[in-house]
Design a protein around this motif. Structure first.
Motif, PDB file in Angstrom:
ATOM      1  N   LEU A 228       0.824  -1.207   0.000  1.00  0.00           N
ATOM      2  CA  LEU A 228       0.000   0.000   0.000  1.00  0.00           C
ATOM      3  C   LEU A 228       0.860   1.260   0.000  1.00  0.00           C
ATOM      4  CD1 LEU A 228      -2.720  -1.101   2.580  1.00  0.00           C
ATOM      5  CD2 LEU A 228      -2.962  -0.973   0.097  1.00  0.00           C
ATOM      6  N   ARG A 229       2.013   1.188   0.649  1.00  0.00           N
ATOM      7  CA  ARG A 229       2.911   2.350   0.696  1.00  0.00           C
ATOM      8  C   ARG A 229       3.697   2.529  -0.597  1.00  0.00           C
ATOM      9  NH1 ARG A 229       4.660   0.075   5.576  1.00  0.00           N
ATOM     10  NH2 ARG A 229       6.668  -0.394   4.569  1.00  0.00           N
ATOM     11  N   GLU A 236      -7.717  -4.280  -3.393  1.00  0.00           N
ATOM     12  CA  GLU A 236      -8.146  -5.678  -3.442  1.00  0.00           C
ATOM     13  C   GLU A 236      -7.077  -6.561  -4.068  1.00  0.00           C
ATOM     14  OE1 GLU A 236     -11.995  -6.610  -4.809  1.00  0.00           O
ATOM     15  OE2 GLU A 236     -13.003  -5.022  -3.688  1.00  0.00           O
ATOM     16  N   ALA A 237      -6.396  -6.062  -5.089  1.00  0.00           N
ATOM     17  CA  ALA A 237      -5.315  -6.835  -5.705  1.00  0.00           C
ATOM     18  C   ALA A 237      -4.170  -7.039  -4.730  1.00  0.00           C
ATOM     19  CB  ALA A 237      -4.826  -6.127  -6.970  1.00  0.00           C
ATOM     20  N   ALA A 238      -3.862  -6.023  -3.949  1.00  0.00           N
ATOM     21  CA  ALA A 238      -2.804  -6.149  -2.950  1.00  0.00           C
ATOM     22  C   ALA A 238      -3.188  -7.159  -1.879  1.00  0.00           C
ATOM     23  CB  ALA A 238      -2.521  -4.782  -2.317  1.00  0.00           C
ATOM     24  N   MET A 239      -4.449  -7.181  -1.508  1.00  0.00           N
ATOM     25  CA  MET A 239      -4.932  -8.174  -0.541  1.00  0.00           C
ATOM     26  C   MET A 239      -4.727  -9.587  -1.065  1.00  0.00           C
ATOM     27  SD  MET A 239      -8.484  -6.422   0.756  1.00  0.00           S
ATOM     28  CE  MET A 239      -8.517  -5.019   1.884  1.00  0.00           C
ATOM     29  N   PRO A 262      -7.148  -0.783   5.338  1.00  0.00           N
ATOM     30  CA  PRO A 262      -6.126  -0.634   4.285  1.00  0.00           C
ATOM     31  C   PRO A 262      -6.265   0.659   3.493  1.00  0.00           C
ATOM     32  CG  PRO A 262      -6.945  -2.884   4.332  1.00  0.00           C
ATOM     33  CD  PRO A 262      -7.816  -2.099   5.273  1.00  0.00           C
ATOM     34  N   THR A 263      -7.494   1.053   3.162  1.00  0.00           N
ATOM     35  CA  THR A 263      -7.692   2.285   2.398  1.00  0.00           C
ATOM     36  C   THR A 263      -7.205   3.496   3.177  1.00  0.00           C
ATOM     37  OG1 THR A 263      -9.604   1.331   1.254  1.00  0.00           O
ATOM     38  CG2 THR A 263      -9.409   3.727   1.252  1.00  0.00           C
ATOM     39  N   ARG A 264      -7.549   3.552   4.465  1.00  0.00           N
ATOM     40  CA  ARG A 264      -7.110   4.672   5.301  1.00  0.00           C
ATOM     41  C   ARG A 264      -5.595   4.655   5.472  1.00  0.00           C
ATOM     42  NH1 ARG A 264      -6.974   9.700   6.586  1.00  0.00           N
ATOM     43  NH2 ARG A 264      -6.701  10.167   8.803  1.00  0.00           N
ATOM     44  N   TYR A 265      -5.021   3.467   5.573  1.00  0.00           N
ATOM     45  CA  TYR A 265      -3.562   3.363   5.713  1.00  0.00           C
ATOM     46  C   TYR A 265      -2.871   3.932   4.478  1.00  0.00           C
ATOM     47  CZ  TYR A 265       1.057   1.386   6.560  1.00  0.00           C
ATOM     48  OH  TYR A 265       2.403   1.241   6.752  1.00  0.00           O
ATOM     49  N   ARG A 266      -3.395   3.609   3.297  1.00  0.00           N
ATOM     50  CA  ARG A 266      -2.796   4.151   2.075  1.00  0.00           C
ATOM     51  C   ARG A 266      -2.919   5.664   2.037  1.00  0.00           C
ATOM     52  NH1 ARG A 266      -3.631   1.439  -3.667  1.00  0.00           N
ATOM     53  NH2 ARG A 266      -1.553   0.620  -3.149  1.00  0.00           N
TER      54      ARG A 266
END
Length: 289
Positions: A228-229, A236-239, A262-266
């Protein structure tokens, strides 16, 4: 466990308590194997105390010596308590200010190494700090929230420092690290290292302080955070890349590890002047945005 004392500045921390602000007068308590990230607001200075679990159990025994027969019973007593694995204690700036001279002296004595003539002074300073902090730590006799867990044994160095690492545990970790995207079950992992599931669970916890599946979830969360970083791969692909194929399940496990979705982390990792990562692991450190 870790005690992180905020001495100056403020930050947004990400951990199992979610996304929470900390400022001067706050103390962050982290259990074993708990991920924590921080986003300083300008700058932040902290002092961190690391407490070995066996040492804590020894103090529990002496604290409750009137009702506990020995340290094994103290271990069982501690294991029966439910606690939030990550807590923010709001001591207040005035009360926390009392601790700063003691923390500074602890830092100075720790840097000098384990000298016998300073042992009792170190103990006295630590007990003075804990006397102020421990009344704020929350434990319950029954589970009251989804994130609460009983105390876990984390592979104490004093017990396992000289014990050889079981080859099966090492092989299992290597398999998980090489193929985290595989849909592992405990049965499949145990078969791969020629142990029963219960045997693998025991040797793995002894070696690494957590179960194989918990280790796998932590590993996937760390790798998802890196994707994500560092990439523009869709969430979803990263998951799927790290082995999570259900978005809701992945988001829940990632949030449990990192404190945010994950979205907030990105979003946080892409914002300017953001420093995301593990909580400070030095005794005293100033972080600047």
């Amino acid at each position: 466990m870790e005690l992180i004392f905020v001495r100056d500045g403020s930050a947004i921390l990400l951990s199992e308590f979610g996304e929470q602000p900390v400022t001067v007068g706050d103390v962050v308590v982290l259990g074993a194997n708990i991920l924590c990230g921080g986003e300083p607001e300008g700058s932040i200075t902290v002092t961190t105390l690391y407490l070995d679990r066996d040492y804590v159990i020894d103090q529990v025994f002496w604290q409750h010596a009137a009702i506990l027969a020995d340290r094994w019973e103290a271990q069982d007593f501690a294991d029966e308590l439910y606690s939030e694995p990550a807590q923010i204690l709001h001591l207040g700036e005035h009360r926390a200010g009392m601790l700063m001279p003691w923390l500074d002296e602890l830092v100075a004595l720790s840097l000098a190494g384990p000298l016998p003539d300073r042992f009792y002074r170190l103990q006295a300073l630590l007990f003075a700090v804990l006397d102020v902090v421990t009344p704020y730590v929350k434990t319950t006799a029954v589970r009251r929230s989804p994130t609460q867990r009983k105390a876990t044994r984390s592979g104490s160095p004093s017990l396992h420092q000289f014990a050889p690492l079981r080859g099966e545990a090492r092989q299992a970790v290597q398999l998980l690290r090489e193929r985290p995207e595989q849909r592992w079950t405990l049965q499949e992992l145990a078969a791969a290292v020629h142990l029963s599931p219960s045997q693998l669970g025991r040797v793995f916890v002894d070696a690494y302080g957590k179960t194989p599946m918990t280790y796998l979830s932590t590993l996937r969360a760390e790798r998802l955070a890196r994707l994500l970083r560092e990439t523009d791969m869709p969430v979803e692909a990263a998951m799927r890349e790290v082995g999570w194929h259900t978005r809701g399940h992945a988001a829940r496990l990632f949030r449990q590890a990192a404190g945010v979705t994950p979205t907030r982390y990105r979003q946080l990792s892409r914002e300017p002047h953001t420093a995301a990562g593990n909580c400070p692991h030095t005794t005293k450190r100033t972080l600047s945005a």
